[in-house]
Write a protein that holds these residues in place. Structure first.
Motif, PDB file in Angstrom:
ATOM      1  N   ALA A  91      10.060   3.225   4.119  1.00  0.00           N
ATOM      2  CA  ALA A  91       9.896   4.678   4.137  1.00  0.00           C
ATOM      3  C   ALA A  91      10.318   5.264   2.797  1.00  0.00           C
ATOM      4  O   ALA A  91      11.387   4.943   2.284  1.00  0.00           O
ATOM      5  N   GLU A  92       9.466   6.116   2.238  1.00  0.00           N
ATOM      6  CA  GLU A  92       9.735   6.773   0.957  1.00  0.00           C
ATOM      7  C   GLU A  92      10.325   8.153   1.186  1.00  0.00           C
ATOM      8  O   GLU A  92      10.022   8.814   2.178  1.00  0.00           O
ATOM      9  N   GLY A  93      11.107   8.603   0.244  1.00  0.00           N
ATOM     10  CA  GLY A  93      11.543  10.000   0.264  1.00  0.00           C
ATOM     11  C   GLY A  93      12.561  10.322   1.338  1.00  0.00           C
ATOM     12  O   GLY A  93      12.639  11.445   1.818  1.00  0.00           O
ATOM     13  N   ILE A 117       0.853  -1.185   0.000  1.00  0.00           N
ATOM     14  CA  ILE A 117       0.000   0.000   0.000  1.00  0.00           C
ATOM     15  C   ILE A 117       0.892   1.239   0.000  1.00  0.00           C
ATOM     16  O   ILE A 117       1.738   1.419   0.861  1.00  0.00           O
ATOM     17  N   ASP A 118       0.720   2.015  -1.062  1.00  0.00           N
ATOM     18  CA  ASP A 118       1.594   3.157  -1.353  1.00  0.00           C
ATOM     19  C   ASP A 118       1.062   4.420  -0.680  1.00  0.00           C
ATOM     20  O   ASP A 118      -0.133   4.518  -0.390  1.00  0.00           O
ATOM     21  N   ASP A 119       1.946   5.369  -0.453  1.00  0.00           N
ATOM     22  CA  ASP A 119       1.554   6.682   0.080  1.00  0.00           C
ATOM     23  C   ASP A 119       0.743   6.552   1.362  1.00  0.00           C
ATOM     24  O   ASP A 119      -0.205   7.308   1.597  1.00  0.00           O
ATOM     25  N   PHE A 120       1.120   5.596   2.183  1.00  0.00           N
ATOM     26  CA  PHE A 120       0.306   5.305   3.355  1.00  0.00           C
ATOM     27  C   PHE A 120       0.214   6.501   4.294  1.00  0.00           C
ATOM     28  O   PHE A 120       1.205   7.154   4.589  1.00  0.00           O
TER      29      PHE A 120
END
Ligand code: C2E
Ligand code: MG
Ligand code: MG
Ligand code: MG
Length: 278
Positions: free
Chosen positions: A235-237, A179-182
């Motif tokens: 963790a993104e970004g 699940i993206d952009d959680f």
């Protein structure tokens, strides 16, 4: 909004871009022929294990270069593709390209990297995307667990039972679902337990201001939520060493961000994995 700076480069100043009717029409016209004219390509952004910094996978990110428009970012053209259903052939192309490429790398490097592909809610609504995935995995003989699909809370708009049955079918193939952009939607907590996601991707929103304007408590809470529910968490970004250490120390499994790697071309990615000790 977009400003043309000359040399066919658009500079975008806002996250949410509102194009004028004419700009959208122009994008749409060019996008219609983008596949045929070979204007689309994929970049790959490596994902690393927090503890070891080893690359274990990569997210495929769509790029579009048009003669007249220059490079147009996905934040600009994906909404147009979704509104016009062009996302269906484009999404199929992305899946095929990513699967084909990952199989190449599997053979070349003898490693088992997982390629993550973004799925639009519009693709997800179509009944046959699961069949497309199944056939592509067979065609390229890629083990299903080396493909991951990223969905957003945008799929959770209605009929949770039909969504669950689609997600279950993907998982039956052996494909991973994240699940993206959680945290940026509103329905996450309610459905997290029922829908069997493998991985939760913390949106950059909860990372980018740490530590200056954000004490990291939300990121920490999301990591705990994932850990307690048996989900992997990425963790993104992540852009700084401080952010990286904070996330690692708080139990985040995987990291994706400029601190380690930016999205890069397939050949750049290949050089990196061939040089990486494993
Ligand atoms: P996303 O799936 O959340 O992808 C992560 C975005 O964050 C990518 O932007 C990536 O370049 C950017 N990013 C990664 N690390 C950092 C960092 O450390 N700092 C900053 N500032 N940014 C970072 P990109 O490539 O522009 O893609 C934007 C969005 O477009 C994606 O967000 C995804 O929602 C969508 N997208 C991209 N490719 C596809 C595709 O093939 N299909 C669909 N349906 N959507 C796509
Ligand atoms: Mg994504
Ligand atoms: Mg994301
Ligand atoms: Mg995002």
């Amino acid at each position: 909004y977009a400003i043309q700076t000359g040399g066919n480069t658009y500079v975008y100043y806002e996250k949410e871009i509102t194009h004028s009717y004419l700009e959208n029409l122009k994008l749409e016209t060019h996008l219609r022929s983008a596949l045929k004219k070979n204007e689309l390509s994929l970049n790959y952004q490596p994902q690393v294990v927090a503890e070891t910094k080893e690359i274990i996978g990569m997210e495929a990110l769509l790029r579009w270069n048009n003669d007249e428009l220059g490079n147009v970012g996905p934040a600009q053209f994906i909404p147009v593709a979704e509104r016009t259903d062009l996302i269906i052939p484009i999404g199929d192309w992305v899946l095929e390209e990513a699967i084909k490429q990952n199989k190449k790398w599997m053979v070349l490097t003898n490693r088992r990297l997982v390629v993550a592909v973004n799925l639009s809610p519009v693709q997800f609504k179509k009944a046959d995307f699961i069949e497309v995935i199944k056939q592509l995995l067979e065609k390229y003989e890629l083990p299903a667990e080396l493909l991951e699909v990223e969905v957003t809370e945008g799929i959770l708009v209605k009929n949770i039972d039909s969504i669950k049955s689609k997600l279950d079918k993907i998982k039956e193939l052996g494909v991973k679902v994240s699940i993206d952009d959680f945290g940026t939607g509103y329905s996450s907590l309610k459905y997290l337990k029922r829908l069997n996601f493998d991985k939760l991707k913390i949106d950059r929103e909860f990372i980018k201001n740490y530590p200056e304007r954000d004490n990291g408590n939300i990121a920490k809470a999301i990591i705990m939520l994932a850990n307690q529910n048996g989900l992997k968490v990425l963790a993104e970004g992540v852009e700084t060493k401080e952010q990286f250490n904070f996330l690692k120390d708080n139990g985040c499994d995987e990291i994706q961000g400029y601190y380690f790697y930016k999205p890069i071309t397939a050949s750049e990615f290949e050089k990196i994995i061939l040089n990486e000790k494993n």
